[in-house]
Design a protein around this motif. Structure first.
Motif, PDB file in Angstrom:
ATOM      1  N   SER A   1     -55.126   6.499  56.360  1.00  0.00           N
ATOM      2  CA  SER A   1     -55.323   6.284  57.382  1.00  0.00           C
ATOM      3  C   SER A   1     -54.351   4.982  57.164  1.00  0.00           C
ATOM      4  O   SER A   1     -52.957   3.940  57.808  1.00  0.00           O
ATOM      5  N   MET A   2     -54.066   4.085  55.576  1.00  0.00           N
ATOM      6  CA  MET A   2     -53.344   3.032  55.188  1.00  0.00           C
ATOM      7  C   MET A   2     -51.872   3.647  55.020  1.00  0.00           C
ATOM      8  O   MET A   2     -51.132   2.648  55.077  1.00  0.00           O
ATOM      9  N   HIS A   3     -51.769   4.521  54.937  1.00  0.00           N
ATOM     10  CA  HIS A   3     -50.856   5.189  54.101  1.00  0.00           C
ATOM     11  C   HIS A   3     -49.476   6.364  55.517  1.00  0.00           C
ATOM     12  O   HIS A   3     -49.361   7.024  54.816  1.00  0.00           O
ATOM     13  N   LEU A   4     -49.282   6.361  56.427  1.00  0.00           N
ATOM     14  CA  LEU A   4     -48.557   6.073  57.624  1.00  0.00           C
ATOM     15  C   LEU A   4     -47.117   6.091  57.535  1.00  0.00           C
ATOM     16  O   LEU A   4     -46.796   5.087  57.037  1.00  0.00           O
TER      17      LEU A   4
ATOM     18  N   ALA B   1     -35.038   0.345  68.923  1.00  0.00           N
ATOM     19  CA  ALA B   1     -34.565   0.924  69.634  1.00  0.00           C
ATOM     20  C   ALA B   1     -34.666   2.266  68.093  1.00  0.00           C
ATOM     21  O   ALA B   1     -35.024   1.976  67.360  1.00  0.00           O
ATOM     22  N   PRO B   2     -33.846   3.300  68.542  1.00  0.00           N
ATOM     23  CA  PRO B   2     -33.980   4.489  67.322  1.00  0.00           C
ATOM     24  C   PRO B   2     -33.996   3.961  66.196  1.00  0.00           C
ATOM     25  O   PRO B   2     -34.120   5.450  65.355  1.00  0.00           O
ATOM     26  N   GLU B   3     -32.965   3.596  65.932  1.00  0.00           N
ATOM     27  CA  GLU B   3     -31.850   2.933  64.943  1.00  0.00           C
ATOM     28  C   GLU B   3     -33.035   2.087  63.653  1.00  0.00           C
ATOM     29  O   GLU B   3     -32.415   1.720  62.487  1.00  0.00           O
ATOM     30  N   ASP B   4     -33.475   1.198  64.495  1.00  0.00           N
ATOM     31  CA  ASP B   4     -34.150  -0.124  63.783  1.00  0.00           C
ATOM     32  C   ASP B   4     -35.267   0.416  62.396  1.00  0.00           C
ATOM     33  O   ASP B   4     -35.778   1.927  63.103  1.00  0.00           O
ATOM     34  N   ASN B   5     -35.634  -0.379  61.708  1.00  0.00           N
ATOM     35  CA  ASN B   5     -37.104  -0.006  61.134  1.00  0.00           C
ATOM     36  C   ASN B   5     -37.833  -0.404  60.977  1.00  0.00           C
ATOM     37  O   ASN B   5     -37.598  -1.635  61.670  1.00  0.00           O
ATOM     38  N   ILE B   6     -38.714  -0.003  60.512  1.00  0.00           N
ATOM     39  CA  ILE B   6     -39.932  -0.608  61.026  1.00  0.00           C
ATOM     40  C   ILE B   6     -41.032  -0.548  59.943  1.00  0.00           C
ATOM     41  O   ILE B   6     -41.106   1.045  58.788  1.00  0.00           O
TER      42      ILE B   6
ATOM     43  N   GLY C   1     -51.996   2.115  65.461  1.00  0.00           N
ATOM     44  CA  GLY C   1     -50.743   2.309  66.638  1.00  0.00           C
ATOM     45  C   GLY C   1     -49.716   1.903  66.406  1.00  0.00           C
ATOM     46  O   GLY C   1     -48.694   2.648  67.746  1.00  0.00           O
ATOM     47  N   HIS C   2     -49.375   1.238  65.455  1.00  0.00           N
ATOM     48  CA  HIS C   2     -47.667   1.293  64.958  1.00  0.00           C
ATOM     49  C   HIS C   2     -46.901   2.217  65.127  1.00  0.00           C
ATOM     50  O   HIS C   2     -45.602   2.479  65.854  1.00  0.00           O
ATOM     51  N   ALA C   3     -47.336   2.792  64.494  1.00  0.00           N
ATOM     52  CA  ALA C   3     -46.973   4.548  63.800  1.00  0.00           C
ATOM     53  C   ALA C   3     -47.114   5.294  64.952  1.00  0.00           C
ATOM     54  O   ALA C   3     -45.380   5.894  65.790  1.00  0.00           O
ATOM     55  N   LEU C   4     -47.950   5.689  65.793  1.00  0.00           N
ATOM     56  CA  LEU C   4     -48.055   6.229  67.399  1.00  0.00           C
ATOM     57  C   LEU C   4     -47.333   5.522  68.412  1.00  0.00           C
ATOM     58  O   LEU C   4     -46.528   7.180  68.939  1.00  0.00           O
ATOM     59  N   LEU C   5     -46.744   4.349  68.472  1.00  0.00           N
ATOM     60  CA  LEU C   5     -46.172   4.378  69.547  1.00  0.00           C
ATOM     61  C   LEU C   5     -44.310   4.266  69.461  1.00  0.00           C
ATOM     62  O   LEU C   5     -43.494   3.920  70.406  1.00  0.00           O
ATOM     63  N   ARG C   6     -44.514   3.753  68.096  1.00  0.00           N
ATOM     64  CA  ARG C   6     -43.235   4.778  67.422  1.00  0.00           C
ATOM     65  C   ARG C   6     -42.325   5.856  67.099  1.00  0.00           C
ATOM     66  O   ARG C   6     -41.199   6.149  67.581  1.00  0.00           O
ATOM     67  N   GLY C   7     -43.370   6.646  67.843  1.00  0.00           N
ATOM     68  CA  GLY C   7     -42.870   8.016  67.640  1.00  0.00           C
ATOM     69  C   GLY C   7     -43.921   9.503  67.281  1.00  0.00           C
ATOM     70  O   GLY C   7     -42.975  10.756  66.933  1.00  0.00           O
ATOM     71  N   VAL C   8     -44.485   8.895  66.153  1.00  0.00           N
ATOM     72  CA  VAL C   8     -45.425   9.696  64.925  1.00  0.00           C
ATOM     73  C   VAL C   8     -46.192  10.103  65.803  1.00  0.00           C
ATOM     74  O   VAL C   8     -46.876   9.702  66.872  1.00  0.00           O
ATOM     75  N   THR C   9     -46.192  11.818  66.284  1.00  0.00           N
ATOM     76  CA  THR C   9     -47.137  12.146  66.813  1.00  0.00           C
ATOM     77  C   THR C   9     -48.380  11.747  66.649  1.00  0.00           C
ATOM     78  O   THR C   9     -49.234  11.622  64.857  1.00  0.00           O
TER      79      THR C   9
ATOM     80  N   THR D   1     -38.634   9.207  62.309  1.00  0.00           N
ATOM     81  CA  THR D   1     -38.647   7.631  63.619  1.00  0.00           C
ATOM     82  C   THR D   1     -38.627   5.853  62.646  1.00  0.00           C
ATOM     83  O   THR D   1     -38.670   5.293  63.095  1.00  0.00           O
ATOM     84  N   ARG D   2     -38.085   6.153  60.555  1.00  0.00           N
ATOM     85  CA  ARG D   2     -37.666   5.857  60.179  1.00  0.00           C
ATOM     86  C   ARG D   2     -38.953   4.146  60.334  1.00  0.00           C
ATOM     87  O   ARG D   2     -38.697   3.090  60.058  1.00  0.00           O
ATOM     88  N   PHE D   3     -39.915   5.383  60.293  1.00  0.00           N
ATOM     89  CA  PHE D   3     -41.520   4.206  60.076  1.00  0.00           C
ATOM     90  C   PHE D   3     -41.815   4.326  58.511  1.00  0.00           C
ATOM     91  O   PHE D   3     -42.110   4.866  58.033  1.00  0.00           O
ATOM     92  N   TYR D   4     -41.822   2.677  58.159  1.00  0.00           N
ATOM     93  CA  TYR D   4     -41.918   2.804  56.372  1.00  0.00           C
ATOM     94  C   TYR D   4     -43.191   2.236  56.257  1.00  0.00           C
ATOM     95  O   TYR D   4     -43.294   1.217  55.364  1.00  0.00           O
ATOM     96  N   GLY D   5     -44.102   2.569  56.449  1.00  0.00           N
ATOM     97  CA  GLY D   5     -45.203   2.203  56.749  1.00  0.00           C
ATOM     98  C   GLY D   5     -46.222   1.451  57.302  1.00  0.00           C
ATOM     99  O   GLY D   5     -45.786   0.863  58.029  1.00  0.00           O
ATOM    100  N   GLY D   6     -47.701   1.183  56.819  1.00  0.00           N
ATOM    101  CA  GLY D   6     -47.764   2.023  56.097  1.00  0.00           C
ATOM    102  C   GLY D   6     -48.214   0.831  54.025  1.00  0.00           C
ATOM    103  O   GLY D   6     -48.896   2.075  53.244  1.00  0.00           O
ATOM    104  N   ASN D   7     -48.121   0.366  54.552  1.00  0.00           N
ATOM    105  CA  ASN D   7     -48.299  -1.008  53.032  1.00  0.00           C
ATOM    106  C   ASN D   7     -50.095  -1.470  53.034  1.00  0.00           C
ATOM    107  O   ASN D   7     -49.619  -2.612  53.849  1.00  0.00           O
ATOM    108  N   ALA D   8     -50.325  -1.455  51.594  1.00  0.00           N
ATOM    109  CA  ALA D   8     -51.853  -2.103  52.128  1.00  0.00           C
ATOM    110  C   ALA D   8     -52.143  -2.994  50.446  1.00  0.00           C
ATOM    111  O   ALA D   8     -53.225  -2.959  50.323  1.00  0.00           O
TER     112      ALA D   8
END
Lengths: 323, 324
Positions: free
Chosen positions: B102-105, B59-64, B72-80, B110-117
């Protein structure tokens, strides 16, 4: 009011826990045990296990969890028992806490406060006596504090918690039992170095657990007619170069005292800045008193020999001043 | 095989999202060859069902929290796709201002916390998000993605223990693609049953076919419900395979071409579209239309990234610390 450094640290945390429900304390033995240095005695009973959170022996895990909790809206104080154990958490501190703001293009701040004891002097030998403040002070993205007085032990935590970025606080283990007066006005900044003693003949620049030694040396030097100015760096990153330079413009000579090993030490950085900024003010080569380049030994006389001591500081000042 | 348990719209949505990742990354490989994208580039091609199935359960309130193989995760989470592509080009309109690559989106919105390399680096972070949500009494779930290689790291064990001990709302999503860079699971782990490892922390586990978007989505829904209900963490193993090299520098000396070809027969895109066609939920025309839309989005993203501005070098020192 007279109090110990330990009590000042305790009161600072107590105030923060009372003032802000987002603040919580997490670390090894901070709860039931009351803190390895007894800085959180009684907190578990007062604030409960949610906010006084005993962590398993997982430095990497709970420091990283502190970063996540900070990102998630809380204001964690994470206590890593000592700097020695913080080496197990370096990845999270350096690769995540310090870098996150930048590598996310400024989207995320990490309002995390990491406290840890540091330093030698209690015959704890090679694995429990490190002074690695300079390692942390090397890293862009974090602030590094070294409270060396009762006021700073009491006053630095508040602004550290208010800072939007990660702040690492080093408490020298030798200071916890130190007693002193806490004035009514103990509020302080986390930006500037402080002149702890005024003098005109030489600047003694130090921080943390070495401050009492340097003040003792200055007292001894005064009796011999040498007026030493004592600068307490307080904030190891970013360094307050201006206070150092202003002192050098008065004294034209400097000795840097640092419990870290000499090679690549914070003292080396301070000396480099003096040379960069005050070269034409200098009347003598800048000197330093650091720890000898040896893992800290157990035997008392050997440990003492490895660390900066008052006689070494005095001797170095005499050499620099030619007196 | 059971029928796909979704209506035509949702089924096609899953397919379309996998196509978007695939077409975007095929273009990234091409742009890497053209030196438009530099540094490390880790492609997710072959593993798309994992992100599509799992992210549609959140859900939108969740953290990724994800890894360096996270486009792929960034894109489907809603990062354009524009912001992702611009980031890979190193442009300032990238989702991390060109500072990450590439490694640090990253994306706060969208609560998308990377991108951890750093392998395993995101796991303790996820425990912390879980702690923050639990203490602030939010119903959010933190989903952390990692490979099976990360399960050899102390960070995995420490984070699993913290999450289980404190009953934190964390969904551990292990994308088991069998190779930690070039080291096969059996060559690096004494215990190759990943669920058994996770279960040792008293965490419920589920192993599922990561090449099948339906299997992933069904497993993820179940796992998310468990976590959201406050029952503590859950460990999901998605058994998948990376069709491309580990990174663009990898000569792939460690695996047989026949193994790769065998796994390709189970490719998540063609198997799922064939299934939908057989069930009358997709026509060839519809597939071609979806594919054309995905390609158009990719082309627009490339155009956007090409046209985007470089950040002035005078800005170098910004975003190291928060401005006073």
């Amino acid at each position: 009011m007279k109090m110990s450094y330990r009590e000042a640290v305790r009161q600072a945390m107590h105030e923060a826990l009372v003032a802000d429900p987002r603040v919580f304390l997490m670390g090894e033995d901070v709860g039931k045990y009351g803190g390895a240095y007894a800085c959180s005695k009684g907190f578990l009973e007062e604030f409960g296990p949610e906010r006084i959170r005993d962590a398993p022996l997982s430095e990497l895990g709970f420091v990283g969890a502190g970063i996540g909790a900070a990102l998630g809206g809380l204001r964690p104080i994470v206590e890593v028992m000592t700097v020695n154990f913080s080496l197990l958490a370096l990845d999270q501190i350096v690769n995540t806490a310090a870098a996150l703001r930048h590598m996310s293009g400024g989207q995320f701040s990490v309002p995390l406060v990491l406290r840890m004891a540091t330093g030698a002097g209690r015959q704890l030998a090679a694995q429990h006596s490190h002074s690695l403040e300079n390692w942390y002070a090397h890293i862009p993205g974090i602030k590094v504090l070294a409270p060396a007085t009762i006021i700073d032990a009491r006053g630095m935590l508040g602004p550290a918690l208010a800072d939007p970025d990660p702040v690492v606080i080093f408490e020298h283990a030798q200071l916890y039992n130190m007693e002193g007066d806490l004035p009514d006005d103990w509020r302080c900044d986390i930006a500037t170095a402080a002149v702890r003693r005024e003098g005109t003949d030489v600047s003694l620049i130090t921080y943390g657990g070495s401050l009492p030694k340097v003040l003792a040396a200055a007292e001894q030097l005064a009796a011999e007619g040498i007026a030493a100015e004592v600068i307490d760096l307080r904030v190891l990153r970013p360094l307050d170069s201006e206070t150092i330079a202003a002192s050098l413009r008065r004294t034209h000579k400097a000795v840097v005292v640092d419990e870290g090993w000499k090679s690549g030490s914070l003292a080396a950085e301070v000396m480099a800045r003096i040379v960069e900024q005050c070269f034409f003010e200098l009347d003598a080569p800048v000197a330093r008193v650091c720890s000898e380049e040896v893992p800290i030994p157990y035997a008392k006389h050997m440990e003492e020999a490895a660390l900066p001591q008052v006689p070494k500081i005095v001797a170095s000042v005499k050499q620099v001043t030619g007196k | 095989m059971n029928p796909v348990p979704y209506d035509k719209d949702f089924a096609q949505k899953l397919l379309f999202d996998m196509l978007r990742i695939r077409r975007m990354e095929e273009k990234c490989a091409e742009l890497y060859g053209a030196q438009k994208i530099r540094g490390f580039l880790h492609l997710y091609i072959g593993e798309e069902a994992c992100a599509a199935g799992a992210l549609h359960a959140l859900a939108p309130e969740d953290n990724i929290v994800a890894t360096y193989r996270e486009h792929g995760h960034a894109l489907l989470r809603g990062v354009t796709m524009n912001a992702i592509m611009a980031e890979m080009f190193g442009k300032q309109s990238g989702c991390s201002r060109g500072r990450g690559g590439s490694m640090h989106l990253f994306d706060a919105a969208t609560r998308f916390y990377g991108g951890n390399a750093i392998v395993g680096g995101g796991l303790p972070l996820a425990a912390g998000f879980g702690l923050a949500d639990k203490l602030q009494k939010r119903q959010a779930v933190t989903a952390v993605f990692f490979g099976e290689g990360a399960m050899a790291e102390g960070a995995f064990h420490e984070s699993m223990n913290l999450a289980a001990l404190w009953r934190l709302p964390v969904l551990f999503c292990c994308e088991n693609n069998l190779y930690a860079m070039g080291t096969a699971l059996a060559r690096s782990e004494a215990q190759t049953d990943l669920c058994a490892k996770a279960a040792s922390y008293a965490v419920p586990t589920l192993k599922t076919d990561g090449m099948d978007v339906v299997a992933v989505h069904e497993a993820a829904k179940l796992a998310v419900a468990h976590v959201r209900d406050g029952l503590g963490p859950f460990f999901l193993e998605l058994q998948t395979y990376r069709f491309r090299a580990h990174s663009m520098f990898d000569p792939e000396l460690y695996r047989d071409k026949t193994e790769v070809e065998e796994w390709k027969t189970r490719g998540p895109l063609h198997t799922f579209s064939a299934r939908l066609k057989a069930e009358g939920k997709l026509t060839e025309e519809e597939f071609l239309a979806l594919d054309a839309r995905a390609n158009a989005e990719v082309q627009a993203a490339v155009d956007f990234a090409e046209a985007a501005e470089w950040e002035p070098a005078e800005d170098l020192l910004r975003d190291v610390v928060t401005p006073a």
